[in-house]
Design an enzyme around this catalytic site. Sequence first.
Site, mmCIF file in Angstrom:
data_model
loop_
_atom_site.group_PDB
_atom_site.id
_atom_site.type_symbol
_atom_site.label_atom_id
_atom_site.label_comp_id
_atom_site.label_asym_id
_atom_site.label_seq_id
_atom_site.Cartn_x
_atom_site.Cartn_y
_atom_site.Cartn_z
ATOM 1 N N LYS A 216 0.836 -1.207 0.000
ATOM 2 C CA LYS A 216 0.000 0.000 0.000
ATOM 3 C C LYS A 216 0.870 1.256 0.000
ATOM 4 O O LYS A 216 0.601 2.227 -0.732
ATOM 5 C CB LYS A 216 -0.925 -0.006 1.220
ATOM 6 C CG LYS A 216 -1.755 1.256 1.409
ATOM 7 C CD LYS A 216 -2.703 1.478 0.239
ATOM 8 C CE LYS A 216 -3.475 2.784 0.381
ATOM 9 N NZ LYS A 216 -4.398 2.806 1.523
ATOM 10 N N CYS A 270 -3.809 9.319 2.073
ATOM 11 C CA CYS A 270 -2.953 8.262 1.532
ATOM 12 C C CYS A 270 -1.697 8.814 0.869
ATOM 13 O O CYS A 270 -0.605 8.687 1.400
ATOM 14 C CB CYS A 270 -3.750 7.413 0.546
ATOM 15 S SG CYS A 270 -5.033 6.413 1.327
#
Length: 425
Positions: A216, A270
Amino acid sequence: MSFSKISVVGLGYIGLPTAAVIASRKREVVGIDVSQHVVDTINRGEIHIVEPDLDMVVHAAVKEGYLRATLVPEPADAFLVAVPTPFKAEDGKTHVPDLKYIETAVKAIAPVLTKGNLVILESTSPVGATEQMADWLAEARPDLTFPQNHGEESDIRVAHCPERVLPGHVIRELVANDRVIGGMSKACSAAACKLYEIFVEGECVVTNARTAEMAKLTENSFRDVNIAFANELSLICDKLAIDVWELIGLANRHPRVNILKPGPGVGGHCIAVDPWFIVSEAPEQARLIRTAREVNDSKPKWVIEKVKVVVGDFLLKNPGHTAKNVTVALFGLAFKPDIDDLRESPSLAIAQQLKRELVGTLLVAEPNIHRLPEALAGCTLVQPEVGIARADICVVLVGHKQFRGLDFSAKPADFVIDVVASGRV
């Protein structure tokens, strides 16, 4: 392992859509959140965030009795932890991952765990966070066994499965996208795969917890580096009097070139955050990743300076005005188009800094929120057309769809700053 009852801890931009999609598959889902407002809103079948189609899915799931929210954890077959992972300052460093919300969440669910339960960390996390979560659980429940000590035979299964969805398309991507499943043992991965297969149509790809965490972070660091290239190009082109948008369009005609779009910076929980998690773990090796972050973090300062220069030009051309009666309208606060999410938003940071540094009036057009955040107290939330009519200087920071047809032609071109080329989208 059957999953007749699933608990989702944290009902924000990822937790609530995940809970709703699982509930839409006719599974009992209990959402846990620390906010009474969030709990009450969901239990009415309503939502507290902006995300296309989410309101319909939540309303149907609540009405049919498959989804409810509560403040207090209760027993379930599986627990998905989807809480924030912010930064903290430590030892002179400012971008140290803070796992306090994960720790609080897992200690809250620990008392209701029973043998055979599955605990999945979905929160974007630094490498090693899943193991840390398992240690906290083992500390809280010495009567149960965990994979770090008992491997395949552990009472509790633990895994990391990072979300990888695009705001504005979350409902579709939760179902369609592949999922990376990082169990702390093969049995943990198998249990997690079985859970996600309830609603995921993409492939569940198995790895270990550390690699899943790093996957990720890598995905978002790749994006960050590419955006940094575009943002750096925009600075260079401004200095050389070149239209960066035309330049990128021309360069992208090469069959192996795909330069992304520059903007006011990079936001969201993110892309603006994850690269720092890599840097924090390997500061000597993550040189390119750190530099990209610094380029993107510096872009809002460039925008602010650009606005201040234009304000100065406006005053020179309008000697009847003073700095106190110059009106600046900002178009967009969200970190990307067509959402209400202000987390790590460079546009919000720009607005806050201009509020501190400008003595005139600051108008804000943000069609996806109903009131301005407290940090912009004293500014005025307006409709886009009102912003154009009332402002001396217009600054477009986000390419919301509501801005694409706006007519700025009544304003001198020198007094319209469009850092996202909204008119060309």
